[in-house]
Design an enzyme around this catalytic site. Structure first.
Site: not given
Length: 583
Positions: A295, A297-299, A317, A352
């Protein structure tokens, strides 16, 4: 990468120090309305995420957007997460249907029970056998073969993903991962022999791969089948019990995964948990032996903070802005086609590893744009909005976010720009020389918009790429051997491909993973097996040849001989044995 079950989460105690610094592109259209004045630092922005990912009127997540705020408490670990009660311009209120559903939700108690059941199954030893692992892998392979049509329909329902694209990028890749595991598992499981030294003579040593235990895989929505099954295949191959949490933003695929895996696999050791924020939060409260999250980077920070409470290792990832540098000495037609394959034909840019922006020389840009225009027309026709070979944008929230990004640089559009909000489609769009401070160059685009940045010298690309967080993938198109060498040496990225895009992730023997902001850890093939295994070192010794040298008292003669043995100085060993000195 794509946002996941936390959608618009603003998590606190561990993340309070940087909550305001992190801009979340995947919830922007909704969360922007919820200004920082509307929420405390210790708040979980539940409503906006549900609004972005669930159709209004859905019974499971029925709620109303209005101008009143409400207060509701949720638990995340030991910290109370609160939605603020004071006034704001656009907020969410919970309908009675939602409150009724919440009583039936998958909570921490049910999550703890699930983990206990799976741990009991793992502790019985059933998942460790070669036969069990093979039977589960064969079950997945059989499911992919027998349920291909239903899977393609689910992917079409979630993303309007063309059937052939679904087969190539999801089903066939999952089949390939399963096939490789079936072929190589016996070899992967075999202990690795290691040489021993004279200090332990006589002895033998090996590295034993043992399963970690009970692991959690939290998947995402843009490749909802592949990015769910690929890590699960690795976890099963390594002999673990597994919980899969698919993305609720791809509900049709989530549903078929839950139904099919229940039918084809051993439910005592492999489970699927569907749901959104409450379910994911409940799962993350538990102690796992490893977590793999795909998902944003924040989560990813939220997942890592939750895992840290139990010292649980993680594979993250994530994503980032993946550059493609295009030199002027390339085959222009082939280059254009391969960029299209790695952008617009790759889930409409919602990947991504898709090309996020291009860097090329100023005088070469018009030729590159013209080649892309011609090849795009060959691929998607004169009206790409109507093409059946392009996926749609996943949700109205994502569409609005992309539209806002494009609005900011509308004067820079060199190609495309058309959109249809009802169909959730945006035509392949190229914007030329947008300012570096523009939002489109600050966040991962995750859509069919392609900025082209021009430079005077192709070598200027290095400073531009290095000014941004390290990407998940970096691409280069050139025939210049020195430029290839410099690019590999100077650019740090999760993966790299020269003269093509995205194909490196489908190459056996190569790991897939990020670096720094784009992730940590890796998987695919043997790397998946290793990622979900503990490498246990084992030394075997006999009772023979038990030298008195290692035991006190340490006489001068013993010390001299031990030092000579440890330093592997044959001449000194000879002298020590015969009681002479080196002098």
């Amino acid at each position: 990468m794509a946002e996941n079950s936390f959608g618009s989460v603003i998590y606190t105690p561990e993340l309070a120090s940087y909550t305001n610094q992190i801009y979340d592109p995947f919830s922007y259209p909704i969360t922007k309305a919820f200004s920082s004045s509307c929420f405390t630092m210790k708040s979980l922005c539940l409503g906006p995420f549900l609004a972005a990912s669930t159709p209004i009127g859905s019974r499971a997540f029925a709620y109303n957007l209005n101008r009143k705020c409400f207060r509701k408490q949720l638990q995340f670990h030991s910290s109370c997460v609160v939605l603020s009660s004071f006034s704001c311009s656009a907020t969410v209120s919970v309908a009675p249907e939602l409150e009724l559903e919440e009583k039936k939700t998958f909570d921490g108690e049910k999550a703890a029970l699930l983990v206990r059941e799976l741990r009991k199954s793992f502790d019985s030893g059933r998942t460790k056998s070669y036969e069990w692992r093979i039977s589960q892998l064969e079950g997945i392979a059989k499911m992919l073969e027998e349920k291909e049509e239903e899977i393609i329909k689910a992917l079409d329902k979630d993303l309007s993903k063309p059937g052939f694209e679904s087969f190539i990028t999801e089903i066939s890749q999952a089949k390939s991962s399963c096939s490789e595991a079936l072929e190589e598992l016996k070899h992967w499981m075999k202990p690795e022999k290691v040489k021993t030294s004279i200090t332990t003579f006589p002895s033998s040593a090996e590295i034993v791969s043992e399963p970690l235990g009970v692991v959690l895989v939290v998947s995402t929505w843009n490749f909802p089948l592949l990015l769910s099954l690929d890590p699960v295949i690795g976890a099963i191959s390594a002999g673990n019990a597994v919980v899969l949490k698919p993305s609720e933003i791809a509900p049709a695929t989530s549903s078929v995964l839950a139904d099919f895996l229940k039918s084809y696999l051993d439910n005592s050791a492999i489970r699927v948990v569907e749901g959104a924020i409450p379910e994911t939060t409940a799962l993350l409260e538990q102690k796992w032996d490893k977590i793999l999250y795909t998902g944003s980077a924040r989560v990813g920070r939220i997942v890592m903070a939750a895992a840290a409470k139990h010292l649980t290792p993680v594979v993250l990832e994530l994503g980032g802005k993946c550059p493609a540098v295009v030199d002027s000495d390339v085959n222009l037609q082939v280059t254009a086609r391969r960029i299209i394959a790695g952008k617009w034909a790759c889930n409409s840019g919602q990947a991504c590893i898709s090309v996020d922006y291009i860097i090329t020389k100023k005088e070469f840009a018009p030729a590159l744009i013209n080649a892309l225009k011609e090849e795009l027309e060959q691929c998607f026709g004169k009206d790409p909005i109507e093409s059946k070979d392009m996926s749609r944008i996943v949700s109205p929230a994502q569409f609005t976010r992309l539209a806002k990004l494009l609005d900011e640089v509308s004067d820079k559009i060199a190609l495309g720009g058309q959109s249809d909000e009802k169909k959730l489609k945006i035509a392949p769009t190229i914007v030329l020389d947008v300012p570096q401070e523009a939002m489109i160059m600050q966040e991962e685009i995750f859509g069919p918009i392609m900025p082209i940045i021009t430079v005077d010298k192709i070598e200027d690309c290095f400073s531009i790429i290095k000014s941004k967080p390290k990407p998940l993938a970096a691409y280069l198109f050139t025939n210049n051997e020195q430029l290839k060498k410099d690019y590999v040496e100077k650019i740090s990225s999760g993966g790299m491909l020269i003269n093509d895009t995205i194909m490196h992730v489908a190459t056996r023997g190569l790991p897939f993973g990020g670096v720094e902001e784009s992730g940590m850890g890796s998987y695919h093939g043997k790397f998946s097996f290793d990622s979900f295994s503990h490498k246990k070192s084992v030394l075997y010794r006999s009772f023979d040849a038990d030298s008195s040298l290692r035991y006190p008292p340490y006489t001068p003669q013993k010390q001299k001989l031990l030092k000579a043995i440890i330093s592997r100085d044959i001449f000194a060993i000879f002298l020590a044995l015969f009681g002479s000195s080196k002098e």
